[in-house]
Write a protein that holds these residues in place. Structure first.
Motif, PDB file in Angstrom:
ATOM      1  N   LEU A 122       5.831   5.533   7.445  1.00 58.22           N
ATOM      2  CA  LEU A 122       5.391   5.388   6.064  1.00 58.22           C
ATOM      3  C   LEU A 122       6.586   5.330   5.113  1.00 58.22           C
ATOM      4  O   LEU A 122       7.489   6.165   5.212  1.00 58.22           O
ATOM      5  N   TRP A 123       6.600   4.394   4.238  1.00 60.82           N
ATOM      6  CA  TRP A 123       7.676   4.109   3.274  1.00 60.82           C
ATOM      7  C   TRP A 123       8.899   3.486   3.945  1.00 60.82           C
ATOM      8  O   TRP A 123       9.490   2.575   3.409  1.00 60.82           O
TER       9      TRP A 123
ATOM     10  N   LEU B 161      -2.235   1.832   7.490  1.00 63.42           N
ATOM     11  CA  LEU B 161      -1.451   2.895   6.850  1.00 63.42           C
ATOM     12  C   LEU B 161      -1.859   4.293   7.327  1.00 63.42           C
ATOM     13  O   LEU B 161      -1.416   5.283   6.773  1.00 63.42           O
ATOM     14  N   ARG B 162      -2.728   4.348   8.295  1.00 61.61           N
ATOM     15  CA  ARG B 162      -3.275   5.620   8.811  1.00 61.61           C
ATOM     16  C   ARG B 162      -3.879   6.464   7.664  1.00 61.61           C
ATOM     17  O   ARG B 162      -3.703   7.683   7.613  1.00 61.61           O
ATOM     18  N   ALA B 163      -4.564   5.789   6.749  1.00 62.32           N
ATOM     19  CA  ALA B 163      -5.084   6.491   5.582  1.00 62.32           C
ATOM     20  C   ALA B 163      -6.613   6.560   5.581  1.00 62.32           C
ATOM     21  O   ALA B 163      -7.220   6.792   4.543  1.00 62.32           O
TER      22      ALA B 163
ATOM     23  N   LYS C 153      -6.056   0.345   4.962  1.00 57.59           N
ATOM     24  CA  LYS C 153      -5.927   1.800   5.129  1.00 57.59           C
ATOM     25  C   LYS C 153      -5.744   2.168   6.592  1.00 57.59           C
ATOM     26  O   LYS C 153      -5.056   3.134   6.910  1.00 57.59           O
TER      27      LYS C 153
ATOM     28  N   SER D 240       7.812   0.837  -3.968  1.00 59.82           N
ATOM     29  CA  SER D 240       7.431   0.540  -2.575  1.00 59.82           C
ATOM     30  C   SER D 240       8.639   0.038  -1.769  1.00 59.82           C
ATOM     31  O   SER D 240       8.645   0.106  -0.548  1.00 59.82           O
TER      32      SER D 240
ATOM     33  N   LYS E  38       4.288   9.792   9.417  1.00 65.59           N
ATOM     34  CA  LYS E  38       4.744   9.984   8.027  1.00 65.59           C
ATOM     35  C   LYS E  38       6.267   9.974   7.937  1.00 65.59           C
ATOM     36  O   LYS E  38       6.837   9.465   6.988  1.00 65.59           O
TER      37      LYS E  38
ATOM     38  N   SER F 192       5.189   0.154   3.625  1.00 64.68           N
ATOM     39  CA  SER F 192       4.817   0.838   2.387  1.00 64.68           C
ATOM     40  C   SER F 192       3.648   0.105   1.730  1.00 64.68           C
ATOM     41  O   SER F 192       3.131  -0.871   2.278  1.00 64.68           O
ATOM     42  N   TYR F 193       3.283   0.567   0.558  1.00 63.42           N
ATOM     43  CA  TYR F 193       1.990   0.198  -0.004  1.00 63.42           C
ATOM     44  C   TYR F 193       2.083   0.051  -1.520  1.00 63.42           C
ATOM     45  O   TYR F 193       2.746   0.851  -2.182  1.00 63.42           O
TER      46      TYR F 193
END
Ligand SMILES: Nc1ncnc2c1ncn2[C@@H]1O[C@H](COP(=O)(O)OP(=O)(O)OP(=O)(O)O)[C@@H](O)[C@H]1O
Length: 321
Positions: A92-93, A57-59, A54, A170, A88, A97-98
């Motif tokens: 991201l993506w 992913l900066r989550a 996380k 993904s 973002k 991705s995840y």
């Protein structure tokens, strides 16, 4: 630690503030990854694997927070100091991705499979026309029957099929790195193998790098080429998969490998890992370690380099080079 132009995680520490206490979930983690690699991350529940993912992913959301001295460099971008909107939009993506846990039901049951692709593309400014062909190509890549699956709702699919949809999704914006967190756990063994082979194929055909997080050692052994073993928020061993499996250096890696039948053959050799909570003082594994020494109860070991292996254990303090 070697440096890498691809991914470099430096001094990553992440904590959760719960009531008045701080749970240190990831402690001073350092590792690098090369482009095209499948890096396995193994460790039992609570060892900090998902928190580490996380963070990349900066989550991390409150009550979690990343220590300000942490750094994550990806292809020259300092991920933790980017503006969230830029992260973002640019990362991201498109770059990273995840794929979430199979048990998480991450697809929206009220949307057809193909609409998940449109939705993701739309949020990145890619048109429906551009995406249809790519979605079909990706659903084929994960060996799904496009005619049937594209217009199906997620609840009409099996767990393994849903997981393959998530893998296809993904890949939509052609990322260079995919983080897969327990992506095949909770699926039956035959489905696991089928999906792991698809992931290997994607890695080979598209050159996509993969961080593969799992608590199942046979899964990590099958999919990855290099492996990080985590215990209580720290990396305790790092090295090539076949070398760790053949000759685990850290007593925790050894116990993990001996706790499953697949790797060492006969069931007689299978030995459950001794239970116990990580120690607050000295080496966190000292409460469960069958090779514990006096020093392990008072001092915290650093990572020692033994040939091309990193191992956080005092047994190797003199052998380190
Ligand atoms: N949102 C949260 N709030 C408080 N503590 C958390 C939170 N998320 C994780 N933790 C704590 O952080 C530690 C590491 O958890 P993490 O989920 O990263 O481990 P893990 O190895 O991925 O395990 P699992 O496979 O069970 O998710 C654990 O002690 C966990 O209880």
């Amino acid at each position: 630690m070697a440096s890498s132009d691809f991914l470099e995680v430096k001094n990553l520490s992440v904590s959760y503030r719960v009531y008045n206490t701080e749970i240190k979930a990831v402690k001073n983690v350092n590792f690098t990854m090369e482009k095209g690699e499948i890096l396995g991350v193994i460790g039992e529940s609570g060892s900090g694997k998902s928190t580490m993912a996380k963070a990349i992913l900066r989550a991390i959301k409150p009550p979690g927070f990343i220590d300000p001295s942490s750094k994550i460099m990806f292809k020259g971008k300092d991920l933790l100091s980017m503006k969230e909107s830029d992260f973002k939009k640019e990362v991201l993506w498109k770059l990273i991705s995840y794929v979430p846990q199979a048990s998480q039901n991450s697809l929206n049951n009220t949307m057809r499979v193909i609409d998940h692709f449109y939705d993701t593309a739309y949020s990145h400014g890619v048109s429906k026309e551009e995406v249809t062909e790519r979605a079909i190509e990706l659903l084929k890549l994960v060996k799904l029957d496009v005619d049937r699956v594209a217009k199906a709702y997620p609840f009409q699919l099996s767990g393994g099929m849903k997981q393959r949809v998530l893998i296809a999704l993904s890949l939509l914006l052609n990322p260079e790195l995919i983080i897969m967190d327990e992506a095949v756990s909770s699926l039956d063994v035959a489905t696991q193998k089928y999906i792991l082979d698809i992931i290997k194929d994607i890695n080979k055909k598209l050159g996509t790098s993969i961080i593969f997080i799992t608590h199942e050692i046979p899964v990590a052994a099958y999919i990855s080429t290099r492996m990080l073993v985590m215990y209580a928020g720290e990396i305790v061993e790092e090295g090539k998969v076949e070398e760790i499996l053949k000759n685990p250096l850290h007593p925790y890696s050894n116990a993990l490998i001996n706790s499953v039948p697949l790797i060492r053959g006969s069931m007689e050799r299978v030995k459950p890992i001794k239970e116990g909570l990580p120690s607050e003082k000295g080496c966190p594994f000292n409460t469960r370690c069958d090779k514990v020494m006096e020093i392990c109860k008072v001092e915290h070991p650093e990572i020692y380099q033994v040939n091309d292996r990193g191992v956080r254990c005092f047994l190797y303090a003199n052998k380190a080079k």
